[in-house]
Scaffold this motif. Structure first.
Motif, mmCIF file in Angstrom:
data_model
loop_
_atom_site.group_PDB
_atom_site.id
_atom_site.type_symbol
_atom_site.label_atom_id
_atom_site.label_comp_id
_atom_site.label_asym_id
_atom_site.label_seq_id
_atom_site.Cartn_x
_atom_site.Cartn_y
_atom_site.Cartn_z
ATOM 1 N N LYS A 189 -3.042 7.048 -5.507
ATOM 2 C CA LYS A 189 -2.853 8.471 -5.713
ATOM 3 C C LYS A 189 -2.255 8.748 -4.580
ATOM 4 N N THR A 240 -5.809 4.183 -5.198
ATOM 5 C CA THR A 240 -5.624 4.690 -4.353
ATOM 6 C C THR A 240 -4.481 4.677 -4.690
ATOM 7 N N HIS A 263 -10.933 13.755 0.428
ATOM 8 C CA HIS A 263 -10.930 14.500 -0.576
ATOM 9 C C HIS A 263 -10.779 15.623 -0.075
ATOM 10 N N ILE A 274 -5.301 -2.474 -1.299
ATOM 11 C CA ILE A 274 -6.070 -1.837 -1.699
ATOM 12 C C ILE A 274 -6.202 -1.230 -2.825
ATOM 13 N N SER A 275 -7.277 -0.708 -3.658
ATOM 14 C CA SER A 275 -6.548 -0.115 -5.079
ATOM 15 C C SER A 275 -5.955 0.770 -5.623
#
Length: 185
Positions: free
Chosen positions: A94, A91, A176, A87-88
Motif C-alpha cells: 500500500k 502495508t 485511512h 511491517i506486513s
C-alpha cells in the motif's frame, strides 16, 4: 537480546518500574512538556508569561530527552543489524502504491526524510502544518501520546483515557483518509 525487540514481559515491567519511581518522586512522564522548557530556554518567557517557568525544576525531564536521543542513536546504529522495518507485506504494498518505495527497508521513509527532499516546497508545507497541528494538539490535550498513554493511564486519569481514544481515532483517520489524499497520485 539487545539485537531484537524486547518481549512484553520484560519491557512492560520495566515501564511499570520507571512509572512507580516517577510517582514516588512526584514526577510525571511526558515528552511534550520539554517543548515548553526548550521555548523557555530559548527566551520565550521574555514575550509570553506562560513560558516564565523555573528551569531548575525541569532539568530531570531534559535528561529524559537526552536519554531518548542517545538511546535512539544507539539502537539505530549499534543494536539494529538490519535497517529494515518489520511491517506486513500488505502495508508495504500500500505504501509503495502511494510512492513510498523505501517502505519496509528503512525506519524513516526517504521520500519524506531524506535531505534531498527538503528542496521541495510540498515537504516544507507538510512539515510546517504537521508541526503546528502536533504542537497545538499537544497543548490542547494537555500532553502528548506518551504522557497520556503511559503516565496518565497508569495514574487512572480519565482525561488521559479520552485523550488516548482521541489519538487512536485521529491516527485511524490520518492513515485511512488523509494519508491517501495527501500522498496519493
Amino acid at each position: 537480546m539487545l539485537y531484537q525487540s524486547w518481549p512484553w514481559y520484560v519491557s512492560g515491567p520495566l515501564i511499570a518500574l520507571v512509572m512507580a519511581i516517577l510517582v514516588l518522586m512526584g514526577k510525571r512522564f511526558g515528552m511534550s512538556s520539554n517543548l515548553e522548557t526548550f521555548c523557555s530556554i530559548g527566551g520565550a518567557g521574555k514575550f509570553v508569561d506562560y513560558f516564565k517557568i523555573d528551569l531548575k525544576s525541569k532539568r530531570w525531564s531534559l535528561l529524559v530527552v537526552l536519554g531518548a536521543v542517545i538511546g535512539g542513536y544507539l539502537a539505530a546504529n549499534f543494536f539494529s543489524p538490519d535497517p529494515a522495518v518489520e511491517i506486513s507485506q500488505a502495508t508495504v504494498n500500500k505504501l509503495q502504491e502511494l510512492g513510498f518505495n523505501s517502505a519496509g527497508q528503512a525506519y524513516l521513509p526517504t521520500e519524506l526524510f531524506d535531505v534531498a527532499v527538503l528542496s521541495q516546497p510540498k515537504t516544507w508545507i507538510l512539515l510546517l502544518v504537521a508541526g503546528l497541528l502536533v504542537g497545538f494538539g499537544t497543548r490542547y490535550a494537555g500532553g502528548c501520546t506518551s504522557g497520556h498513554a503511559i503516565s496518565g493511564l497508569s495514574n487512572l486519569q480519565f482525561p488521559s483515557l479520552i485523550a488516548v481514544i482521541g489519538f487512536f481515532v485521529g491516527g485511524l483517520i490520518m492513515v485511512h483518509l488523509l494519508f491517501p489524499l495527501i500522498f496519493g497520485s
